[in-house]
Scaffold this motif. Structure first.
Motif, PDB file in Angstrom:
ATOM      1  N   UNK A 139       0.856  -1.179   0.000  1.00  0.00           N
ATOM      2  CA  UNK A 139       0.000   0.000   0.000  1.00  0.00           C
ATOM      3  C   UNK A 139       0.895   1.233   0.000  1.00  0.00           C
ATOM      4  N   UNK A 140       0.569   2.184  -0.860  1.00  0.00           N
ATOM      5  CA  UNK A 140       1.427   3.361  -0.970  1.00  0.00           C
ATOM      6  C   UNK A 140       0.635   4.628  -0.736  1.00  0.00           C
ATOM      7  N   UNK A 141       1.377   5.665  -0.405  1.00  0.00           N
ATOM      8  CA  UNK A 141       0.815   6.985  -0.197  1.00  0.00           C
ATOM      9  C   UNK A 141       1.931   7.937   0.159  1.00  0.00           C
ATOM     10  N   UNK A 142       1.769   9.209  -0.176  1.00  0.00           N
ATOM     11  CA  UNK A 142       2.801  10.185   0.151  1.00  0.00           C
ATOM     12  C   UNK A 142       2.974  11.198  -0.955  1.00  0.00           C
ATOM     13  N   UNK A 143       4.089  11.874  -0.918  1.00  0.00           N
ATOM     14  CA  UNK A 143       4.382  12.917  -1.873  1.00  0.00           C
ATOM     15  C   UNK A 143       5.299  12.394  -2.973  1.00  0.00           C
ATOM     16  N   UNK A 144       5.139  12.968  -4.156  1.00  0.00           N
ATOM     17  CA  UNK A 144       6.008  12.609  -5.268  1.00  0.00           C
ATOM     18  C   UNK A 144       7.419  13.118  -5.008  1.00  0.00           C
ATOM     19  N   UNK A 238      -0.351  11.003  -3.560  1.00  0.00           N
ATOM     20  CA  UNK A 238      -1.676  10.597  -3.103  1.00  0.00           C
ATOM     21  C   UNK A 238      -1.620  10.087  -1.673  1.00  0.00           C
ATOM     22  N   UNK A 239      -2.734  10.246  -0.974  1.00  0.00           N
ATOM     23  CA  UNK A 239      -2.835   9.690   0.365  1.00  0.00           C
ATOM     24  C   UNK A 239      -3.021   8.183   0.282  1.00  0.00           C
ATOM     25  N   UNK A 240      -2.596   7.494   1.322  1.00  0.00           N
ATOM     26  CA  UNK A 240      -2.803   6.051   1.371  1.00  0.00           C
ATOM     27  C   UNK A 240      -4.296   5.765   1.404  1.00  0.00           C
ATOM     28  N   UNK A 241      -4.742   4.707   0.730  1.00  0.00           N
ATOM     29  CA  UNK A 241      -6.176   4.398   0.702  1.00  0.00           C
ATOM     30  C   UNK A 241      -6.643   3.877   2.055  1.00  0.00           C
ATOM     31  N   UNK A 242      -7.926   4.027   2.343  1.00  0.00           N
ATOM     32  CA  UNK A 242      -8.457   3.448   3.591  1.00  0.00           C
ATOM     33  C   UNK A 242      -8.520   1.931   3.488  1.00  0.00           C
ATOM     34  N   UNK A 243      -8.516   1.283   4.625  1.00  0.00           N
ATOM     35  CA  UNK A 243      -8.682  -0.163   4.609  1.00  0.00           C
ATOM     36  C   UNK A 243     -10.070  -0.502   4.091  1.00  0.00           C
ATOM     37  N   UNK A 244     -10.204  -1.636   3.407  1.00  0.00           N
ATOM     38  CA  UNK A 244     -11.536  -2.020   2.937  1.00  0.00           C
ATOM     39  C   UNK A 244     -12.441  -2.370   4.105  1.00  0.00           C
ATOM     40  N   UNK A 245     -13.732  -2.361   3.857  1.00  0.00           N
ATOM     41  CA  UNK A 245     -14.697  -2.646   4.926  1.00  0.00           C
ATOM     42  C   UNK A 245     -14.680  -4.120   5.321  1.00  0.00           C
ATOM     43  N   UNK A 246     -14.119  -4.971   4.467  1.00  0.00           N
ATOM     44  CA  UNK A 246     -13.990  -6.390   4.792  1.00  0.00           C
ATOM     45  C   UNK A 246     -12.636  -6.878   4.312  1.00  0.00           C
ATOM     46  N   UNK A 247     -12.136  -7.936   4.931  1.00  0.00           N
ATOM     47  CA  UNK A 247     -10.895  -8.533   4.465  1.00  0.00           C
ATOM     48  C   UNK A 247     -11.196  -9.479   3.306  1.00  0.00           C
ATOM     49  N   UNK A 248     -10.166  -9.834   2.574  1.00  0.00           N
ATOM     50  CA  UNK A 248     -10.302 -10.761   1.457  1.00  0.00           C
ATOM     51  C   UNK A 248      -9.021 -11.576   1.349  1.00  0.00           C
ATOM     52  N   UNK A 249      -9.066 -12.720   0.684  1.00  0.00           N
ATOM     53  CA  UNK A 249      -7.848 -13.533   0.565  1.00  0.00           C
ATOM     54  C   UNK A 249      -6.717 -12.764  -0.124  1.00  0.00           C
ATOM     55  N   UNK A 251      -2.502 -13.280  -1.247  1.00  0.00           N
ATOM     56  CA  UNK A 251      -1.211 -13.961  -1.326  1.00  0.00           C
ATOM     57  C   UNK A 251      -0.201 -12.942  -1.814  1.00  0.00           C
ATOM     58  N   UNK A 252       0.852 -12.715  -1.038  1.00  0.00           N
ATOM     59  CA  UNK A 252       1.855 -11.716  -1.389  1.00  0.00           C
ATOM     60  C   UNK A 252       3.242 -12.332  -1.379  1.00  0.00           C
ATOM     61  N   UNK A 268       2.734  -5.963   6.238  1.00  0.00           N
ATOM     62  CA  UNK A 268       1.714  -5.123   6.870  1.00  0.00           C
ATOM     63  C   UNK A 268       0.548  -4.857   5.921  1.00  0.00           C
ATOM     64  N   UNK A 269       0.864  -4.588   4.660  1.00  0.00           N
ATOM     65  CA  UNK A 269      -0.189  -4.312   3.677  1.00  0.00           C
ATOM     66  C   UNK A 269      -1.064  -5.548   3.465  1.00  0.00           C
ATOM     67  N   UNK A 270      -0.412  -6.701   3.290  1.00  0.00           N
ATOM     68  CA  UNK A 270      -1.166  -7.936   3.061  1.00  0.00           C
ATOM     69  C   UNK A 270      -2.063  -8.258   4.250  1.00  0.00           C
ATOM     70  N   UNK A 271      -1.557  -8.062   5.450  1.00  0.00           N
ATOM     71  CA  UNK A 271      -2.332  -8.390   6.642  1.00  0.00           C
ATOM     72  C   UNK A 271      -3.442  -7.366   6.894  1.00  0.00           C
TER      73      UNK A 271
END
Length: 313
Positions: A139-144, A238-249, A251-252, A268-271
């Motif tokens: 997951x990414x976010x920040x300034x260019x 861009x700002x980092x996206x919010x976590x989704x409302x539900x988890x999903x499978x 594999x990273x 951390x992103x995968x979890x």
């Protein structure tokens, strides 16, 4: 019904196995595939590797692929509006297209920045993805990064684009050719050193572990030659996206050459998106590009990915 027969995979910025329909509407030109099929009147190519497990695989390249390398600076101003959300819109359009052509659960895969876009897509309400396959991304976010102009050039101060193009061309033809970069005995040696010491990836094999021979330098050159020259600065702002409302499978896969902080980001992103059931496989000795083209990528990355998709229910 076994899930292997109904799973569908969308690759964000994946390498297409098909040249695609010709502009005049002629048939597609397939390479390294065993079948073609018609979808919405266009000829598409089916790659045998995942098709053998019953997985329909679709590839989506970035919109930057339509920007010629020799585009004048004045014409690059349009890229100032190419934000991360716009790229995710492209992925959402592709997902909708695929749903209209293939029934069954839809997984989205992405490499590097493509994985960051895949996470953003999964965070959107209503996408209903079956899972994410993350190839060395987070997951990414920040300034260019600092710099002028709306576009970032894939060629840098160390290897400007023209010199980069020449070196890649030489390595693809024969890594033993004389180096166009001073100080190296051959083109292959030059590229191997430049990739291993790339400072933006840590300088110690983070981009590609060429000193341990994890990847073939000729194959690395072929991969890099397919990269687009220009990347919109706005897409990194861009700002980092919010976590989704539900988890999903999820594999990273995480290369270790970028260091422990990068590996932690991948985990951390995968979890965060996949919860406690997320699976993350660390790849010791791998650099970033090695995840795609390493000599053992088939065994260490693509076979586990196929098994994971085939085992989904």
């Amino acid at each position: 019904m076994r899930a292997a027969y109904v799973a569908t995979l969308v690759l964000v910025a994946g390498t297409l196995a098909c040249r695609g329909p010709r502009p005049e509407g002629g048939a597609a030109s397939c390479t390294h595939v065993q079948a073609e099929r018609q979808v919405y009147g266009a000829a598409l190519c089916e790659d045998v590797y995942l098709a053998a497990a019953g997985v329909r695989t679709w590839g989506l390249d970035y919109r930057t692929h339509a920007v010629p390398a020799d585009t004048p600076a004045a014409d690059l101003e349009a890229l100032s509006r190419w934000t991360a959300n716009l790229f995710v819109d492209d992925a959402a359009w592709a997902a909708a297209f695929v749903r209209g052509a293939d029934a069954g659960p839809l997984y989205v895969a992405g490499f590097s920045q493509g994985a960051a876009f895949a996470y953003r897509l999964a965070a959107r309400e209503g996408e209903a993805l079956a899972g994410l396959l993350v190839l060395d991304g987070a997951v990414s976010g920040g300034r260019a990064p600092a710099g002028g102009g709306p576009a970032i050039d894939v060629g840098g101060s160390r290897l400007p684009f023209a010199e980069r193009k020449q070196l890649l061309s030489d390595v693809i033809a024969d890594p033993r050719r004389p180096s166009s970069v001073p100080g190296f005995a051959s083109a292959g040696a030059a590229l191997a050193d430049i990739l291993f010491t790339a400072q933006s990836f840590g300088g110690h094999g983070g981009l590609a572990n060429t000193r341990d021979g994890v990847s073939d330098v000729q194959l690395l050159a072929t991969l890099l030659a397919s990269y687009d020259r220009w990347w919109p600065r706005a897409a990194l702002d861009a700002q980092a996206p919010p976590r989704p409302s539900r988890t999903l499978p999820v594999l990273a896969f995480a290369s270790t050459g970028l260091g422990p902080e990068w590996v932690k980001r991948v985990h951390d992103s995968a979890e965060a998106w996949g919860g406690p059931s997320a699976v993350v496989r660390d790849l010791p000795g791998y650099g970033h590009l090695d995840v795609l083209v390493g000599r053992r990528a088939a065994q260490d990355v693509f076979e586990p990915a196929r098994d994971w998709l085939a085992g989904a229910r």
